[in-house]
Motif scaffolding. Sequence first.
Motif, mmCIF file in Angstrom:
data_model
loop_
_atom_site.group_PDB
_atom_site.id
_atom_site.type_symbol
_atom_site.label_atom_id
_atom_site.label_comp_id
_atom_site.label_asym_id
_atom_site.label_seq_id
_atom_site.Cartn_x
_atom_site.Cartn_y
_atom_site.Cartn_z
ATOM 1 N N LEU A 18 0.864 -1.182 0.000
ATOM 2 C CA LEU A 18 0.000 0.000 0.000
ATOM 3 C C LEU A 18 0.894 1.224 0.000
ATOM 4 O O LEU A 18 2.022 1.177 0.513
ATOM 5 N N ARG A 19 0.379 2.320 -0.538
ATOM 6 C CA ARG A 19 1.081 3.590 -0.440
ATOM 7 C C ARG A 19 0.160 4.612 0.209
ATOM 8 O O ARG A 19 -0.931 4.871 -0.295
ATOM 9 N N LEU A 20 0.622 5.153 1.316
ATOM 10 C CA LEU A 20 -0.103 6.220 1.997
ATOM 11 C C LEU A 20 0.421 7.569 1.508
ATOM 12 O O LEU A 20 1.619 7.725 1.271
ATOM 13 N N PHE A 67 9.351 -0.614 4.350
ATOM 14 C CA PHE A 67 8.680 0.674 4.199
ATOM 15 C C PHE A 67 9.678 1.722 3.719
ATOM 16 O O PHE A 67 10.853 1.697 4.093
ATOM 17 N N THR A 68 9.166 2.685 2.934
ATOM 18 C CA THR A 68 10.000 3.778 2.461
ATOM 19 C C THR A 68 9.221 5.081 2.552
ATOM 20 O O THR A 68 8.099 5.181 2.034
ATOM 21 N N ILE A 69 9.827 6.077 3.191
ATOM 22 C CA ILE A 69 9.236 7.402 3.260
ATOM 23 C C ILE A 69 9.858 8.265 2.172
ATOM 24 O O ILE A 69 11.064 8.179 1.904
ATOM 25 N N LYS A 75 4.157 18.407 -5.508
ATOM 26 C CA LYS A 75 2.792 18.102 -5.079
ATOM 27 C C LYS A 75 2.548 18.444 -3.621
ATOM 28 O O LYS A 75 1.442 18.239 -3.112
ATOM 29 N N ASN A 76 3.590 18.927 -2.925
ATOM 30 C CA ASN A 76 3.462 19.227 -1.490
ATOM 31 C C ASN A 76 2.897 18.025 -0.734
ATOM 32 O O ASN A 76 2.009 18.166 0.129
ATOM 33 N N THR A 77 3.402 16.880 -1.064
ATOM 34 C CA THR A 77 2.885 15.620 -0.507
ATOM 35 C C THR A 77 4.047 14.729 -0.088
ATOM 36 O O THR A 77 5.083 14.708 -0.763
ATOM 37 N N PHE A 78 3.883 14.029 1.019
ATOM 38 C CA PHE A 78 4.844 12.998 1.353
ATOM 39 C C PHE A 78 4.138 11.665 1.491
ATOM 40 O O PHE A 78 2.909 11.610 1.643
ATOM 41 N N TYR A 79 4.928 10.601 1.369
ATOM 42 C CA TYR A 79 4.374 9.275 1.176
ATOM 43 C C TYR A 79 5.000 8.252 2.127
ATOM 44 O O TYR A 79 6.105 8.444 2.625
ATOM 45 N N LEU A 80 4.264 7.167 2.305
ATOM 46 C CA LEU A 80 4.824 5.987 2.957
ATOM 47 C C LEU A 80 4.500 4.800 2.062
ATOM 48 O O LEU A 80 3.331 4.403 1.969
ATOM 49 N N GLN A 81 5.501 4.282 1.399
ATOM 50 C CA GLN A 81 5.334 3.081 0.589
ATOM 51 C C GLN A 81 5.569 1.878 1.495
ATOM 52 O O GLN A 81 6.633 1.747 2.098
ATOM 53 N N MET A 82 4.571 1.002 1.577
ATOM 54 C CA MET A 82 4.643 -0.157 2.462
ATOM 55 C C MET A 82 4.567 -1.427 1.617
ATOM 56 O O MET A 82 3.620 -1.589 0.834
#
Length: 114
Positions: A18-20, A67-69, A75-82
């Motif tokens: 999942l990607r948050l 996980f990777t942050i 996009k002024n967005t940050f993510y958590l790739q799980m």
Amino acid sequence: QVQLVESGGGLVQPGGSLRLSCAASTRIFSISAMAWYRQAPGKERESVASITREGGTTYLDSVKGRFTISRDYNKNTFYLQMSSLKPEDTAVYYCYAYFRGSYWGQGTQVTVSS
């Protein structure tokens, strides 16, 4: 004041991904630190991953390698790739930002179950 809006949670089978996403109301290059926390039922909130303005990252031992942050300034967005998700990753995940004060997202549920 900074508003953080999360998205991307859901139900996933063990081993899945999942990607948050966490969209900020301000330009994220101004933010000193960004992070993802999680809280499972009956447990305290814990830091999962963080990234500084300079790009330094830290991870909870149990998620290292899975996980990777990351962040996208455009996009002024940050993510958590799980990835390789486990049932014990089930929790409500919160994004966090420090910019002249602490700000939290509303939380998004991640459930890992078959």
